[in-house]
Design a protein around this motif. Sequence first.
Motif, short mmCIF file in Angstrom:
data_model
loop_
_atom_site.label_atom_id
_atom_site.label_comp_id
_atom_site.label_asym_id
_atom_site.label_seq_id
_atom_site.Cartn_x
_atom_site.Cartn_y
_atom_site.Cartn_z
N PRO A 119 101.22 75.20 24.71
CA PRO A 119 100.01 75.48 25.51
C PRO A 119 98.75 74.81 24.97
CG PRO A 119 101.28 77.48 25.17
CD PRO A 119 101.93 76.43 24.34
N VAL A 120 98.62 74.69 23.64
CA VAL A 120 97.41 74.06 23.08
C VAL A 120 97.37 72.58 23.45
CG1 VAL A 120 96.12 73.60 20.96
CG2 VAL A 120 97.42 75.72 21.17
N GLU A 121 98.52 71.91 23.32
CA GLU A 121 98.58 70.49 23.66
C GLU A 121 98.27 70.28 25.15
OE1 GLU A 121 102.03 69.22 20.41
OE2 GLU A 121 102.59 69.74 22.46
N GLU A 122 98.79 71.18 25.97
CA GLU A 122 98.56 71.09 27.41
C GLU A 122 97.06 71.25 27.71
OE1 GLU A 122 101.59 73.41 29.29
OE2 GLU A 122 100.63 73.17 31.23
N HIS A 123 96.46 72.23 27.03
CA HIS A 123 95.03 72.51 27.19
C HIS A 123 94.21 71.27 26.80
CE1 HIS A 123 91.25 74.57 27.00
NE2 HIS A 123 91.19 74.58 25.68
N LEU A 124 94.57 70.66 25.69
CA LEU A 124 93.86 69.47 25.21
C LEU A 124 94.03 68.31 26.19
CD1 LEU A 124 93.51 70.98 22.49
CD2 LEU A 124 94.24 68.90 21.35
N LEU A 125 95.26 68.09 26.62
CA LEU A 125 95.53 66.94 27.49
C LEU A 125 94.81 67.09 28.83
CD1 LEU A 125 97.17 64.28 27.47
CD2 LEU A 125 98.96 65.48 28.70
N ASN A 126 94.75 68.33 29.33
CA ASN A 126 94.02 68.57 30.59
C ASN A 126 92.53 68.24 30.42
OD1 ASN A 126 96.26 69.39 32.00
ND2 ASN A 126 95.98 71.56 31.58
N ALA A 127 91.97 68.67 29.28
CA ALA A 127 90.55 68.39 29.03
C ALA A 127 90.31 66.89 28.86
CB ALA A 127 90.10 69.14 27.77
N PHE A 128 91.25 66.22 28.18
CA PHE A 128 91.11 64.77 28.00
C PHE A 128 91.18 64.05 29.36
CE2 PHE A 128 93.27 65.06 23.57
CZ PHE A 128 92.11 65.62 23.05
N ALA A 129 92.09 64.52 30.22
CA ALA A 129 92.26 63.89 31.53
C ALA A 129 90.96 64.01 32.34
CB ALA A 129 93.42 64.54 32.28
N ALA A 130 90.32 65.18 32.23
CA ALA A 130 89.04 65.39 32.94
C ALA A 130 87.99 64.42 32.39
CB ALA A 130 88.59 66.84 32.76
N ALA A 131 87.98 64.23 31.08
CA ALA A 131 87.01 63.31 30.45
C ALA A 131 87.29 61.86 30.87
CB ALA A 131 87.08 63.45 28.94
N TRP A 132 88.57 61.48 30.90
CA TRP A 132 88.93 60.11 31.33
C TRP A 132 88.50 59.87 32.77
CZ3 TRP A 132 94.39 61.25 29.09
CH2 TRP A 132 94.39 61.04 27.72
N LYS A 133 88.73 60.92 33.60
CA LYS A 133 88.39 60.81 35.02
C LYS A 133 86.89 60.60 35.19
CE LYS A 133 89.63 61.26 39.40
NZ LYS A 133 90.46 60.25 40.04
N ALA A 134 86.09 61.28 34.33
CA ALA A 134 84.63 61.18 34.42
C ALA A 134 84.09 59.97 33.65
CB ALA A 134 84.01 62.46 33.89
N ASP A 135 85.01 59.11 33.19
CA ASP A 135 84.63 57.91 32.43
C ASP A 135 83.84 58.22 31.16
OD1 ASP A 135 85.91 55.90 33.75
OD2 ASP A 135 84.32 55.64 35.24
N LYS A 136 84.11 59.38 30.58
CA LYS A 136 83.43 59.73 29.33
C LYS A 136 84.15 59.07 28.17
CE LYS A 136 81.62 64.28 30.50
NZ LYS A 136 81.85 65.71 30.38
N ASP A 137 83.35 58.65 27.17
CA ASP A 137 83.96 58.04 25.99
C ASP A 137 84.53 59.17 25.13
OD1 ASP A 137 84.68 56.17 24.10
OD2 ASP A 137 82.81 56.46 22.98
N LEU A 138 85.80 59.08 24.83
CA LEU A 138 86.47 60.16 24.09
C LEU A 138 86.97 59.60 22.75
CD1 LEU A 138 87.23 63.13 24.64
CD2 LEU A 138 89.43 62.31 25.44
N THR A 139 86.33 60.04 21.68
CA THR A 139 86.79 59.60 20.35
C THR A 139 87.46 60.79 19.66
OG1 THR A 139 84.75 60.24 19.27
CG2 THR A 139 84.85 58.00 20.15
N VAL A 140 88.14 60.50 18.56
CA VAL A 140 88.80 61.58 17.82
C VAL A 140 87.77 62.61 17.38
CG1 VAL A 140 90.06 62.11 15.69
CG2 VAL A 140 90.75 60.15 17.06
N LEU A 141 86.62 62.12 16.89
CA LEU A 141 85.57 63.02 16.41
C LEU A 141 85.02 63.89 17.54
CD1 LEU A 141 84.17 63.58 13.71
CD2 LEU A 141 82.30 62.11 14.48
N SER A 142 84.74 63.27 18.71
CA SER A 142 84.19 64.06 19.82
C SER A 142 85.23 65.06 20.34
CB SER A 142 83.70 63.15 20.94
OG SER A 142 84.78 62.44 21.51
N ALA A 143 86.51 64.66 20.30
CA ALA A 143 87.57 65.57 20.74
C ALA A 143 87.65 66.79 19.82
CB ALA A 143 88.91 64.85 20.77
N MET A 144 87.46 66.55 18.53
CA MET A 144 87.55 67.66 17.57
C MET A 144 86.42 68.66 17.75
SD MET A 144 88.81 65.52 14.24
CE MET A 144 88.48 66.74 13.01
N GLN A 145 85.32 68.19 18.38
CA GLN A 145 84.15 69.08 18.54
C GLN A 145 84.00 69.61 19.96
OE1 GLN A 145 81.33 66.22 17.19
NE2 GLN A 145 81.55 66.76 15.03
#
Lengths: 109, 180
Positions: free
Chosen positions: A24-50
Amino acid sequence: MSYLKFLNLMQAVKTLPTFPAMDPVEEHLLNAFAAAWKADKDLTVLSAMQMFEDTSPATVHRRLKTLRKKGLIALETDPVDSRVKHIVGTPLAQKYFDTLDDCFAKASE
Amino acid sequence: MNGLQKIAIACCTAIVFAFVFELNILLFSSFEFTKGVNWIFVPSGVRLAAVLVLDVWGALGIVLGSIGVGYGQYYSGDWINAVVAGLLSGLSPLLARKFCNDFLSLKTNLDGLTGSSLLKIAAAFSVISSVMHQVWYVIHGQTQNFLTNTAVMAVGDFTGTLVVLYAARWVLLRGFRSAR
């Protein structure tokens, strides 16, 4: 010789193909990442951790590793600052969301 | 490896194969299609590993184990059938390995073997073994449905091998991790 063969066989057994199952945690993360990719947001490891209030940075970091191992995300080094790693989706992640999309469309018919 | 060690390896393989064979009969007898043909045949996974790792001595162990279980469970009183089926059990994987060496780039020391190539080798083992067994059954007058029985036996051998391989994978990747 037999022992070497045994080691080679065990190594092959470890790499047997499987369906990547997410917790469930991985799914939660991947869903949030997908939303960020869709919105063309820059997603780095550091920003993901925060970016998750309900998940500690250490947990996010661990799950980033497992998601990468499962082939659902990839890390790209920033061309200017090599310390910065950008999180990008993989074709497998795209396939995962396409499948969910199909299921959602079928369910709403 | 000296002669005594090789004989010990063959005997150990025979015992493991016979034990797994008996276990398969106990657990999956409800999946039996016809006598001697099962939709799940777990000993084929042991056979694959034994022949890949232990070569001829592994195959000899499979022959001995197969004769023992076959005579007790399927061919009571029919030594010829039990011995031929046992020989086929041990020799067909050797033939399959030769086929994989020649056509699937399998190296004798298993160097460079990957998970997906292991699945292809398992499929080749299953098909070759089932064809050889069913040819003998046709010659011996034990079956009239060569194609159906061969197909079911090949599927059973392959599913059994998958059970062994993925159980080993689980132990290697999860079992040891949780033990730590």
